[in-house]
Design a protein around this motif. Sequence first.
Motif, short mmCIF file in Angstrom:
data_model
loop_
_atom_site.label_atom_id
_atom_site.label_comp_id
_atom_site.label_asym_id
_atom_site.label_seq_id
_atom_site.Cartn_x
_atom_site.Cartn_y
_atom_site.Cartn_z
N MET A 9 -1.15 12.56 -2.55
CA MET A 9 -1.78 11.27 -2.87
C MET A 9 -2.65 10.81 -1.70
N LEU B 106 -7.55 3.76 -2.84
CA LEU B 106 -7.34 2.34 -3.15
C LEU B 106 -8.32 1.43 -2.42
N LEU C 176 -11.17 -0.21 -4.55
CA LEU C 176 -11.03 -1.37 -5.43
C LEU C 176 -11.83 -2.51 -4.80
N TYR D 153 -12.86 -6.58 -4.23
CA TYR D 153 -12.24 -7.90 -4.16
C TYR D 153 -13.21 -8.94 -3.62
N CYS E 160 -1.75 -12.75 -5.71
CA CYS E 160 -0.58 -12.13 -5.07
C CYS E 160 -0.49 -12.66 -3.65
N ASN F 185 7.49 -9.23 -6.95
CA ASN F 185 7.02 -7.84 -6.91
C ASN F 185 7.12 -7.28 -5.48
N THR G 297 7.24 -6.90 -1.82
CA THR G 297 6.90 -7.77 -0.68
C THR G 297 6.13 -9.03 -1.07
N HIS G 298 5.60 -9.07 -2.29
CA HIS G 298 4.71 -10.16 -2.70
C HIS G 298 5.23 -10.89 -3.95
N VAL H 228 -1.63 -3.49 7.36
CA VAL H 228 -0.71 -2.36 7.54
C VAL H 228 -1.51 -1.10 7.82
N ASN I 17 1.47 2.92 6.49
CA ASN I 17 1.91 1.64 5.96
C ASN I 17 2.81 0.78 6.84
N GLN J 217 -4.84 -4.36 -6.14
CA GLN J 217 -3.63 -3.88 -5.47
C GLN J 217 -2.71 -5.07 -5.23
N ALA J 218 -1.43 -4.89 -5.50
CA ALA J 218 -0.48 -6.01 -5.38
C ALA J 218 0.38 -5.89 -4.13
N THR J 219 0.82 -4.67 -3.80
CA THR J 219 1.62 -4.44 -2.59
C THR J 219 1.27 -3.06 -2.02
N SER J 220 1.56 -2.89 -0.72
CA SER J 220 1.32 -1.60 -0.06
C SER J 220 2.56 -0.73 -0.06
N VAL J 221 3.74 -1.36 0.08
CA VAL J 221 5.00 -0.62 0.12
C VAL J 221 5.98 -1.23 -0.87
N PRO J 222 6.22 -0.62 -2.04
CA PRO J 222 5.52 0.57 -2.52
C PRO J 222 4.10 0.22 -2.95
N THR J 223 3.31 1.22 -3.25
CA THR J 223 1.93 0.99 -3.64
C THR J 223 1.89 0.56 -5.10
N THR J 224 1.67 -0.75 -5.33
CA THR J 224 1.62 -1.24 -6.70
C THR J 224 0.30 -1.95 -6.95
N LEU J 225 -0.08 -1.99 -8.23
CA LEU J 225 -1.29 -2.71 -8.61
C LEU J 225 -1.05 -3.46 -9.91
N VAL K 23 1.49 3.07 -8.15
CA VAL K 23 0.50 4.14 -8.07
C VAL K 23 1.23 5.42 -7.67
N ILE K 24 1.14 6.44 -8.53
CA ILE K 24 1.89 7.69 -8.33
C ILE K 24 1.00 8.76 -7.70
#
Lengths: 218, 218
Positions: A1, A6, A9, A11, A45, A123, A125-126, A203, A208, B34-42, B133-134
């Motif tokens: 990965m 990312l 994206l 913003y 977020c 979600n 950390t956020h 980060v 990270n 993107q919503a968080t870095s750890v884990p990577t979420t959107l 995100v996988i």
Amino acid sequence: MDKTALFNLSYGLYIIGAKDGGRDVGCVVNTVTQATSVPTTLIVCINKDNYTNACIKKTKEFSVSILSEETKQNTIGVFGFSSSKDKDKFAEVPTGHTPAGLPYVSEGVTSYLECKVIESVDNFTHTIFIAEVIEAENLSKEPPMTYAYYHRVLKGKTPPKASSYVAEEEETPATPSKYVCSVCGYVYPGSTEEFEQLFEDYVCPICNVPKSKFVLKA
Amino acid sequence: MDKTALFNLSYGLYIIGAKDGGRDVGCVVNTVTQATSVPTTLIVCINKDNYTNACIKKTKEFSVSILSEETKQNTIGVFGFSSSKDKDKFAEVPTGHTPAGLPYVSEGVTSYLECKVIESVDNFTHTIFIAEVIEAENLSKEPPMTYAYYHRVLKGKTPPKASSYVAEEEETPATPSKYVCSVCGYVYPGSTEEFEQLFEDYVCPICNVPKSKFVLKA
């Protein structure tokens, strides 16, 4: 990965304002997104470690100041790398208040929005706040600042037509003093001054870990 | 409330891909964040009337193709103004598949992401999908397309340094044939051809009625 994907994206850049009793609090974010037109709702977020997050959870309301390309770098500095717990950030910038009394930045912005939280989704950390837009006014016709513009132009780099993060990696110069990730060895490509101006929740783009894990190396 | 303030929020432009049994389905959106870095979420918001939405709810997975400025206008047209229920959209563009077999657009994009849904939040007309995100890969170094760029440049307008929607209102020319909102009288400022290319979920910027309420007037 390849996580640098990312960075492509897109913003904008925004100041979130909220009330803490009689005090004005706020922070900078890049994640404001309209979610629906009818009713007019949006999403933002906000990191749970952020003092403004706790205030919004209590009051269920916040403002959004949409930053323009005319925003002074100091504004982003004030809101991006100190905590409202310790400091009255809005005292350092031109400020207005929405009809509900929420603070907003009144110069170097295109518009302000006043929002009422409908739902808070936890979600990691956020917190994802889903909110209805109650008021909205335009304050200038300045172009909105994008996150890419902030990284590219306000840091004084020549604008390559690529996303800011990737461009910064490509442009890594061999300068004497750099911030380096103590975990993975990633070298922050900007100047030490630029690194110090980064948001508190910066980060390492490779591994990270938080900003605090970076060390200055000659 | 001046709803045009919301036009100053900044976005990118993305194709969401999903599986419908053995078929590839997809749609265009501007709300990937993107919503968080750890884990990577959107997060992504998708209209409930959209066929792709129903497919993601079943399979809990989707891809994101991050469109670049080199994206062909036809790609946006194919994904933006027809339904995957009736049409094999991916058959009309260069297509790849992620490790999990999700379709993505392979030309005129910066990157693809493969995502697994963590949570679906119902929000009026739309679903907010929160996903991890996988996989993520870069496919080009082309600059990401912003929503403002799409409105400003791909419609062939002179780029004023203002947000696209506001600029379009200012530039309304007195041309012979225009699409007009039958509810509030708002005149769509672009050509009839441009109006017809708009996304299915386009709504009148003044009174929010759907595209179908617009009529052609001489």
